[in-house]
Each structure stands twice: as C-alpha cells, then as structure tokens.
Write a protein that holds these residues in place. Sequence first.
Motif, PDB file in Angstrom:
ATOM      1  N   GLY A  66       0.803  -1.210   0.000  1.00  0.00           N
ATOM      2  CA  GLY A  66       0.000   0.000   0.000  1.00  0.00           C
ATOM      3  C   GLY A  66       0.838   1.263   0.000  1.00  0.00           C
ATOM      4  O   GLY A  66       2.074   1.230  -0.107  1.00  0.00           O
ATOM      5  N   SER A  67       0.156   2.399   0.161  1.00  0.00           N
ATOM      6  CA  SER A  67       0.821   3.707   0.096  1.00  0.00           C
ATOM      7  C   SER A  67       1.011   4.338   1.475  1.00  0.00           C
ATOM      8  O   SER A  67       1.502   5.470   1.575  1.00  0.00           O
ATOM      9  N   SER A  68       0.617   3.602   2.532  1.00  0.00           N
ATOM     10  CA  SER A  68       0.788   4.119   3.885  1.00  0.00           C
ATOM     11  C   SER A  68       1.498   3.089   4.748  1.00  0.00           C
ATOM     12  O   SER A  68       1.465   1.884   4.458  1.00  0.00           O
ATOM     13  N   ALA A  69       2.133   3.556   5.803  1.00  0.00           N
ATOM     14  CA  ALA A  69       2.821   2.640   6.717  1.00  0.00           C
ATOM     15  C   ALA A  69       1.808   1.761   7.442  1.00  0.00           C
ATOM     16  O   ALA A  69       0.650   2.154   7.648  1.00  0.00           O
ATOM     17  N   LEU A  70       2.233   0.569   7.814  1.00  0.00           N
ATOM     18  CA  LEU A  70       1.353  -0.306   8.574  1.00  0.00           C
ATOM     19  C   LEU A  70       2.095  -0.859   9.783  1.00  0.00           C
ATOM     20  O   LEU A  70       3.328  -0.903   9.835  1.00  0.00           O
ATOM     21  N   SER A  71       1.311  -1.261  10.781  1.00  0.00           N
ATOM     22  CA  SER A  71       1.841  -1.795  12.031  1.00  0.00           C
ATOM     23  C   SER A  71       1.122  -3.105  12.304  1.00  0.00           C
ATOM     24  O   SER A  71      -0.107  -3.185  12.135  1.00  0.00           O
ATOM     25  N   PHE A  72       1.863  -4.125  12.725  1.00  0.00           N
ATOM     26  CA  PHE A  72       1.217  -5.417  12.949  1.00  0.00           C
ATOM     27  C   PHE A  72       1.963  -6.249  13.975  1.00  0.00           C
ATOM     28  O   PHE A  72       3.136  -6.035  14.258  1.00  0.00           O
ATOM     29  N   HIS A  73       1.236  -7.202  14.537  1.00  0.00           N
ATOM     30  CA  HIS A  73       1.813  -8.307  15.301  1.00  0.00           C
ATOM     31  C   HIS A  73       1.898  -9.516  14.369  1.00  0.00           C
ATOM     32  O   HIS A  73       1.112  -9.646  13.426  1.00  0.00           O
ATOM     33  N   ALA A  74       2.803 -10.425  14.675  1.00  0.00           N
ATOM     34  CA  ALA A  74       2.902 -11.668  13.917  1.00  0.00           C
ATOM     35  C   ALA A  74       3.411 -12.766  14.838  1.00  0.00           C
ATOM     36  O   ALA A  74       4.225 -12.510  15.738  1.00  0.00           O
ATOM     37  N   ALA A  75       2.910 -13.983  14.616  1.00  0.00           N
ATOM     38  CA  ALA A  75       3.387 -15.123  15.399  1.00  0.00           C
ATOM     39  C   ALA A  75       3.082 -16.417  14.655  1.00  0.00           C
ATOM     40  O   ALA A  75       2.128 -16.486  13.870  1.00  0.00           O
ATOM     41  N   LEU A  76       3.899 -17.412  14.901  1.00  0.00           N
ATOM     42  CA  LEU A  76       3.651 -18.782  14.442  1.00  0.00           C
ATOM     43  C   LEU A  76       3.280 -19.578  15.687  1.00  0.00           C
ATOM     44  O   LEU A  76       4.132 -19.911  16.506  1.00  0.00           O
ATOM     45  N   HIS A  77       1.979 -19.855  15.825  1.00  0.00           N
ATOM     46  CA  HIS A  77       1.384 -20.381  17.064  1.00  0.00           C
ATOM     47  C   HIS A  77       1.556 -21.910  17.111  1.00  0.00           C
ATOM     48  O   HIS A  77       0.594 -22.665  17.004  1.00  0.00           O
ATOM     49  N   THR A  78       2.785 -22.364  17.293  1.00  0.00           N
ATOM     50  CA  THR A  78       3.155 -23.760  17.065  1.00  0.00           C
ATOM     51  C   THR A  78       2.767 -24.672  18.223  1.00  0.00           C
ATOM     52  O   THR A  78       3.234 -24.505  19.349  1.00  0.00           O
ATOM     53  N   TYR A  79       1.908 -25.662  17.923  1.00  0.00           N
ATOM     54  CA  TYR A  79       1.505 -26.685  18.887  1.00  0.00           C
ATOM     55  C   TYR A  79       2.451 -27.879  18.754  1.00  0.00           C
ATOM     56  O   TYR A  79       2.396 -28.617  17.761  1.00  0.00           O
ATOM     57  N   LEU A  80       3.293 -28.094  19.731  1.00  0.00           N
ATOM     58  CA  LEU A  80       4.279 -29.171  19.690  1.00  0.00           C
ATOM     59  C   LEU A  80       3.790 -30.368  20.494  1.00  0.00           C
ATOM     60  O   LEU A  80       3.316 -30.232  21.623  1.00  0.00           O
ATOM     61  N   GLU A  81       3.901 -31.544  19.919  1.00  0.00           N
ATOM     62  CA  GLU A  81       3.526 -32.788  20.600  1.00  0.00           C
ATOM     63  C   GLU A  81       4.563 -33.090  21.685  1.00  0.00           C
ATOM     64  O   GLU A  81       5.759 -33.182  21.403  1.00  0.00           O
ATOM     65  N   VAL A  82       4.089 -33.213  22.940  1.00  0.00           N
ATOM     66  CA  VAL A  82       5.022 -33.459  24.048  1.00  0.00           C
ATOM     67  C   VAL A  82       4.710 -34.723  24.845  1.00  0.00           C
ATOM     68  O   VAL A  82       5.487 -35.123  25.701  1.00  0.00           O
ATOM     69  N   GLY A  83       3.555 -35.355  24.586  1.00  0.00           N
ATOM     70  CA  GLY A  83       3.214 -36.570  25.326  1.00  0.00           C
ATOM     71  C   GLY A  83       2.608 -36.275  26.685  1.00  0.00           C
ATOM     72  O   GLY A  83       1.470 -36.628  26.969  1.00  0.00           O
ATOM     73  N   ASP A  84       3.366 -35.607  27.544  1.00  0.00           N
ATOM     74  CA  ASP A  84       2.886 -35.208  28.868  1.00  0.00           C
ATOM     75  C   ASP A  84       3.542 -33.878  29.225  1.00  0.00           C
ATOM     76  O   ASP A  84       4.715 -33.838  29.612  1.00  0.00           O
ATOM     77  N   VAL A  85       2.779 -32.793  29.117  1.00  0.00           N
ATOM     78  CA  VAL A  85       3.351 -31.463  29.320  1.00  0.00           C
ATOM     79  C   VAL A  85       3.861 -31.266  30.746  1.00  0.00           C
ATOM     80  O   VAL A  85       4.802 -30.491  30.979  1.00  0.00           O
TER      81      VAL A  85
END
Length: 264
Positions: A142-161
Amino acid sequence: MTFETLTIDGAPAVRLQGPHGDSVTALLRGGQVISWIDASGTERLYCSPLSPLAGPQAVRGGVPVIFPQFSGRGPLMRHGFARTRDWALADTPAGAAHPTLVMRMEHSAAETALWAHDCVCTLAVALEAAGLRITLAVHNTGSSALSFHAALHTYLEVGDVTQATLTGVLPQGEVLSLAEPIDHLFESVPGPFALRSPASALDMAHEGFTDAVVWNPGPQAVIADLPAGGYARFLCVEAASVGVPVQLAPGAHWQGCQYLVTAA
C-alpha cells in the motif's frame, strides 16, 4: 521429493514429502501447517481431533499463522484474520536448497475498515535435513505505513506437558518447568530454545521475530474443541513479534522464521 494436493475432512490441503521419509501437510485455509512427520516417522505437531479442519473456526493445532493482531490486542478478531482466510499455492523460489512449500495471501485495504492496509503475506515451509523451517514474510503493497503483530502459534507434541521442560526463555539458562498452566509472552528473547519431554526432544531457533509465547491451558480449562486430557499432549512455543509491533513502510518487506530441529 513429492508434492500432492488433497482434501482432508473436506478441507483443501497440500502435502510435501521430503527425500528422507519426512513430510509436511498444510491446509490452504489459514495457510496452516497441521502435520510435520520427521525422518524417523514421528509426528512432531499436535492437532486436536475435535477441531474441524474445514472451519468456520480456526483449527486448534499445527501452526496457525497469527497476523496482523495478537490475541485481543487490537480491534480485529482474536489473533487476526490470517488463520481463517484462504491462501493460495505459490511457486517455490528457483534454486531452493530444500523441498519447500509456499503459500500466499493478499489483503486489501477495502476488506475491513478495522485494518485498512494493502499487503501480501507469504508462508514458506521447508523440509531441511534435520528439521522444519517456517518463514512468514509480509510485503506492504500500500501507500501508507502499517503496524502489525505476527506469530507462528506452534503446537508441539510433548506426550505429557507436566513432564516437559523448556530452556532459553528465562535468563541465565534457567529451566522453565511446565507442570502448571502457562500463558506468557517472553519479550526480547533471542533463543535458541530447547524443549525436552517424554515424546519430544526439539531444539528451536527464530530469526526476525523478537519474542516467544509459551502457552498451555492446563487441566482446569474447558475448551470445546479439545478432548478431555488433551491439554497434556501439547505445548505451544510461538515465535512472535508482539511486545513491539512491526512497523513497515510503504513498499517495505519483513520476514521472520521459526526453525525446529529434532534433537537426540
């Protein structure tokens, strides 16, 4: 390397098979990775069997893409719109060193007054020799600045947390015990991180992202799309930029990646 498109429980998906018996599967809805099977044949991600893959809600598990808003920190729906939008397959970059799956999502300023910006998001998922690399890129078209959050919400298999530990988020190499529920944003943690549990030994690193989010709801939480006792199966360790939102000038690019490596 093999690449196939398929439908899983009514949801369009794509699967990439690596040269060492490893594979990664992603939904086009949300650009969401839902499975990573490593070279030993072990599934490393958790995906709730009660979460419909075809929507309309976001899928609980795998690697949801959080963009452009984290949680309720803004006017949009919780965790933003990227995880429920349709993404499209894109061409793998020429000369890619590893088998790579690429998906793309465009957002127009006209789509919502709550986030009136033009941008293109690209997710590249690469099967490397000992692990999985996921790279999220954002281009401000676009023609204007933007602001954002970003994340990779990774669910890892652990067996027993409750038997899992995580290092790298606390200072001086302290070990974070996960015997109790946790929902915490660790700001300005460069990593790397090491997760050890009955079902998982993973080393993790991130680049471009500044923070890490660690989440597990614990046994008292009532979550409709999570089976009884399902909380114990996973730990979310998210590469994130939340504490200080990313600022992107017109025409500028940003990217962040999360690298998961199987450990001995």
